[in-house]
Design an enzyme around this catalytic site. Structure first.
Site, PDB file in Angstrom:
ATOM      1  N   GLU A 162       0.846  -1.198   0.000  1.00 47.84           N
ATOM      2  CA  GLU A 162       0.000   0.000   0.000  1.00 47.84           C
ATOM      3  C   GLU A 162       0.879   1.245   0.000  1.00 47.84           C
ATOM      4  O   GLU A 162       1.926   1.261   0.629  1.00 47.84           O
ATOM      5  CB  GLU A 162      -0.884  -0.045   1.265  1.00 47.84           C
ATOM      6  CG  GLU A 162      -1.941   1.014   1.345  1.00 47.84           C
ATOM      7  CD  GLU A 162      -2.868   0.808   2.558  1.00 47.84           C
ATOM      8  OE1 GLU A 162      -3.292  -0.324   2.839  1.00 47.84           O
ATOM      9  OE2 GLU A 162      -3.143   1.820   3.221  1.00 47.84           O
ATOM     10  N   ASP A 221       0.239   5.342   0.627  1.00 48.29           N
ATOM     11  CA  ASP A 221      -0.845   6.202   1.116  1.00 48.29           C
ATOM     12  C   ASP A 221      -0.567   7.686   1.125  1.00 48.29           C
ATOM     13  O   ASP A 221       0.474   8.114   1.618  1.00 48.29           O
ATOM     14  CB  ASP A 221      -1.123   5.904   2.606  1.00 48.29           C
ATOM     15  CG  ASP A 221      -1.637   4.512   2.855  1.00 48.29           C
ATOM     16  OD1 ASP A 221      -2.308   3.971   1.977  1.00 48.29           O
ATOM     17  OD2 ASP A 221      -1.368   3.982   3.948  1.00 48.29           O
ATOM     18  N   GLU A 274      -2.931  10.410   3.087  1.00 48.74           N
ATOM     19  CA  GLU A 274      -4.141  10.623   3.883  1.00 48.74           C
ATOM     20  C   GLU A 274      -4.123  12.061   4.386  1.00 48.74           C
ATOM     21  O   GLU A 274      -3.072  12.551   4.810  1.00 48.74           O
ATOM     22  CB  GLU A 274      -4.194   9.664   5.082  1.00 48.74           C
ATOM     23  CG  GLU A 274      -4.278   8.204   4.663  1.00 48.74           C
ATOM     24  CD  GLU A 274      -4.601   7.269   5.832  1.00 48.74           C
ATOM     25  OE1 GLU A 274      -5.213   6.222   5.577  1.00 48.74           O
ATOM     26  OE2 GLU A 274      -4.247   7.583   6.976  1.00 48.74           O
ATOM     27  N   HIS A 332      -0.562  12.843   5.802  1.00 48.08           N
ATOM     28  CA  HIS A 332       0.018  11.628   6.369  1.00 48.08           C
ATOM     29  C   HIS A 332       0.395  10.707   5.208  1.00 48.08           C
ATOM     30  O   HIS A 332      -0.435  10.438   4.339  1.00 48.08           O
ATOM     31  CB  HIS A 332      -1.067  11.007   7.257  1.00 48.08           C
ATOM     32  CG  HIS A 332      -0.748   9.679   7.839  1.00 48.08           C
ATOM     33  ND1 HIS A 332      -0.300   9.527   9.134  1.00 48.08           N
ATOM     34  CD2 HIS A 332      -0.832   8.434   7.321  1.00 48.08           C
ATOM     35  CE1 HIS A 332      -0.118   8.242   9.379  1.00 48.08           C
ATOM     36  NE2 HIS A 332      -0.428   7.554   8.299  1.00 48.08           N
ATOM     37  N   ASN A 378       2.380   6.941   4.089  1.00 51.75           N
ATOM     38  CA  ASN A 378       2.871   5.660   4.613  1.00 51.75           C
ATOM     39  C   ASN A 378       3.094   4.709   3.448  1.00 51.75           C
ATOM     40  O   ASN A 378       2.526   4.898   2.360  1.00 51.75           O
ATOM     41  CB  ASN A 378       1.867   5.067   5.612  1.00 51.75           C
ATOM     42  CG  ASN A 378       2.501   4.080   6.585  1.00 51.75           C
ATOM     43  OD1 ASN A 378       3.707   3.798   6.525  1.00 51.75           O
ATOM     44  ND2 ASN A 378       1.690   3.550   7.484  1.00 51.75           N
ATOM     45  N   GLU A 433       5.596   5.984   8.633  1.00 50.51           N
ATOM     46  CA  GLU A 433       4.856   7.229   8.458  1.00 50.51           C
ATOM     47  C   GLU A 433       5.756   8.458   8.390  1.00 50.51           C
ATOM     48  O   GLU A 433       6.682   8.595   9.169  1.00 50.51           O
ATOM     49  CB  GLU A 433       3.875   7.436   9.633  1.00 50.51           C
ATOM     50  CG  GLU A 433       2.860   6.329   9.802  1.00 50.51           C
ATOM     51  CD  GLU A 433       3.365   5.186  10.691  1.00 50.51           C
ATOM     52  OE1 GLU A 433       4.551   5.187  11.062  1.00 50.51           O
ATOM     53  OE2 GLU A 433       2.552   4.296  11.003  1.00 50.51           O
ATOM     54  N   ASP A 488     -11.676   9.151  16.325  1.00 45.50           N
ATOM     55  CA  ASP A 488     -11.050   8.495  17.479  1.00 45.50           C
ATOM     56  C   ASP A 488      -9.532   8.705  17.492  1.00 45.50           C
ATOM     57  O   ASP A 488      -8.898   8.556  18.517  1.00 45.50           O
ATOM     58  CB  ASP A 488     -11.405   6.995  17.520  1.00 45.50           C
ATOM     59  CG  ASP A 488     -11.133   6.291  16.204  1.00 45.50           C
ATOM     60  OD1 ASP A 488     -11.179   6.952  15.139  1.00 45.50           O
ATOM     61  OD2 ASP A 488     -10.865   5.078  16.225  1.00 45.50           O
ATOM     62  N   TRP A 489      -8.920   9.094  16.337  1.00 41.72           N
ATOM     63  CA  TRP A 489      -7.454   9.288  16.338  1.00 41.72           C
ATOM     64  C   TRP A 489      -6.945  10.443  15.479  1.00 41.72           C
ATOM     65  O   TRP A 489      -5.853  10.952  15.705  1.00 41.72           O
ATOM     66  CB  TRP A 489      -6.734   8.009  15.888  1.00 41.72           C
ATOM     67  CG  TRP A 489      -7.091   7.587  14.467  1.00 41.72           C
ATOM     68  CD1 TRP A 489      -8.110   6.763  14.098  1.00 41.72           C
ATOM     69  CD2 TRP A 489      -6.441   7.983  13.254  1.00 41.72           C
ATOM     70  NE1 TRP A 489      -8.147   6.627  12.726  1.00 41.72           N
ATOM     71  CE2 TRP A 489      -7.125   7.356  12.190  1.00 41.72           C
ATOM     72  CE3 TRP A 489      -5.343   8.810  12.952  1.00 41.72           C
ATOM     73  CZ2 TRP A 489      -6.766   7.537  10.852  1.00 41.72           C
ATOM     74  CZ3 TRP A 489      -4.978   8.988  11.622  1.00 41.72           C
ATOM     75  CH2 TRP A 489      -5.693   8.341  10.593  1.00 41.72           C
ATOM     76  N   GLY A 507      -4.542  13.895  17.905  1.00 38.82           N
ATOM     77  CA  GLY A 507      -4.482  12.631  18.635  1.00 38.82           C
ATOM     78  C   GLY A 507      -5.835  12.109  19.091  1.00 38.82           C
ATOM     79  O   GLY A 507      -5.917  11.277  20.000  1.00 38.82           O
ATOM     80  N   ARG A 526       9.939   4.983  19.656  1.00 38.65           N
ATOM     81  CA  ARG A 526       9.069   3.972  19.083  1.00 38.65           C
ATOM     82  C   ARG A 526       9.848   2.724  18.672  1.00 38.65           C
ATOM     83  O   ARG A 526       9.290   1.636  18.585  1.00 38.65           O
ATOM     84  CB  ARG A 526       8.386   4.597  17.859  1.00 38.65           C
ATOM     85  CG  ARG A 526       7.410   3.703  17.183  1.00 38.65           C
ATOM     86  CD  ARG A 526       6.770   4.507  16.058  1.00 38.65           C
ATOM     87  NE  ARG A 526       5.985   3.684  15.196  1.00 38.65           N
ATOM     88  CZ  ARG A 526       5.520   4.082  14.023  1.00 38.65           C
ATOM     89  NH1 ARG A 526       5.804   5.316  13.596  1.00 38.65           N
ATOM     90  NH2 ARG A 526       4.796   3.283  13.291  1.00 38.65           N
TER      91      ARG A 526
END
Ligand SMILES: *[C@@H]1O[C@H](CO)[C@@H](O)[C@H](O)[C@H]1NC(C)=O
Length: 291
Positions: A105, A107, A109, A122, A124, A134, A198-199, A203, A276
């Site tokens: 994929e 992306d 976004e 965004h 990815n 990302e 929700d995200w 955030g 991360r």
């Protein structure tokens, strides 16, 4: 004589008119020819004889479409005008994806925001089912005021994300270093507008304001200069034979521009996120930052 000619003349005119409309529509690239609406019913609308497509989102559903064809490598351009005003919680997308397990994929976004706050772009890349690559950007223009061109170049050596022809991100084929790269699974083009409050925005702290619904984003001028694969297709979908995308990289000017974008407009880069990846950054992050 005259009375016989008149009706057959007007019939001929009608036929000629239909033919010219068909030719114009296909040479300009029509959403009718290229895309299928996949969800949202009436919320997705093809307009102006196939020149424009609008997606909308309300409390009950978003909407989306996908390309009729599958491609293996190519250059994909789309013009988008994003949801204006308070777009918090909404996500507009333009991406390529293969299907099934271990999918690939690529992306774009567009994460909405409350009025006056910037959209986040965004990006990815997923390869064999694994994303986590990302990079996010704020834009140097208002993406809701006018149409801008968002481009994915995908060839065997690299993936390039461009905005108004300015490269914002390159993901190189580092297969030699053991980093999987999308190169065998054909992909379709997808686009959608949906609720992700929700995200998506700050955030997940800022929710979609449904009193402002429906939210609408507009698409136009889709162009795939690409290798089309699958049943009853030709080796390239393009009307012209310009396959510059197949070896496209960055020249000196491109490297300058991507440096400017990444220094001034990038707001997140997984390659800088050591928290991360406590056991070390992904292998592709060790390579030169811009190449
Ligand atoms: C929304 O605006 C805030 C404040 O300017 C910013 O930090 C954030 O990156 C913007 N985008 C999203 C999707 O939250």
């Amino acid at each position: 004589m005259k009375t016989i000619m008149e009706p057959s003349n007007s019939k001929l005119c009608t036929v000629a008119l239909i033919i010219s409309v068909l030719v114009v529509a296909s040479s300009a690239g029509s959403f009718y020819d290229d895309m299928d609406i996949t969800f949202g019913g009436e919320r997705a609308k093809i307009l102006n004889g196939g020149q424009d497509l609008s997606l909308s989102l309300d409390q009950y559903s978003g909407s989306g479409f996908q390309s009729k064809h599958e491609y293996l490598f190519g250059r994909f351009d789309m013009q988008l005008k994003l949801v204006p005003g308070n777009s918090a919680g909404t996500v507009t997308t333009f991406y390529l994806s293969s299907q099934g397990a271990g999918h690939d994929e690529i992306d774009f976004e567009f994460l909405g925001n409350s009025t006056g706050n910037p959209y986040t772009i965004h990006t990815n890349v997923y390869s064999q089912g694994k994303g986590e690559k990302e990079q996010q950007f704020h834009l140097w223009f208002d993406p809701t005021a006018a149409f801008h061109t968002y481009t994915i170049v995908w060839n065997s050596q690299r993936i390039i994300f461009l905005i108004d022809n300015i490269p914002v991100r390159v993901f190189n084929n580092n297969a030699a270093s053991g980093v999987p790269f999308p190169k065998t699974q054909p992909m379709r083009v997808y686009a959608s507008l949906w609720n992700a409050d929700d995200w998506a925005t700050q955030g997940g702290r800022v929710k979609t304001d449904w009193t402002k619904a429906p939210f609408t984003a507009s698409y136009r001028k889709f162009n795939a200069n690409a290798n089309r694969v699958g049943p009853n297709s030709v080796s390239t979908s393009s009307e012209n034979d310009n396959k510059a995308w197949s070896t496209q990289g960055l020249d000196a000017a491109g490297r300058n521009r991507i440096r400017w974008v990444q220094n001034k407009h990038m707001v997140y880069n997984y390659c800088n996120d050591r928290q991360r990846f406590p056991n070390g950054l992904p292998a592709e992050c060790m390579r030169s930052k811009f190449l």
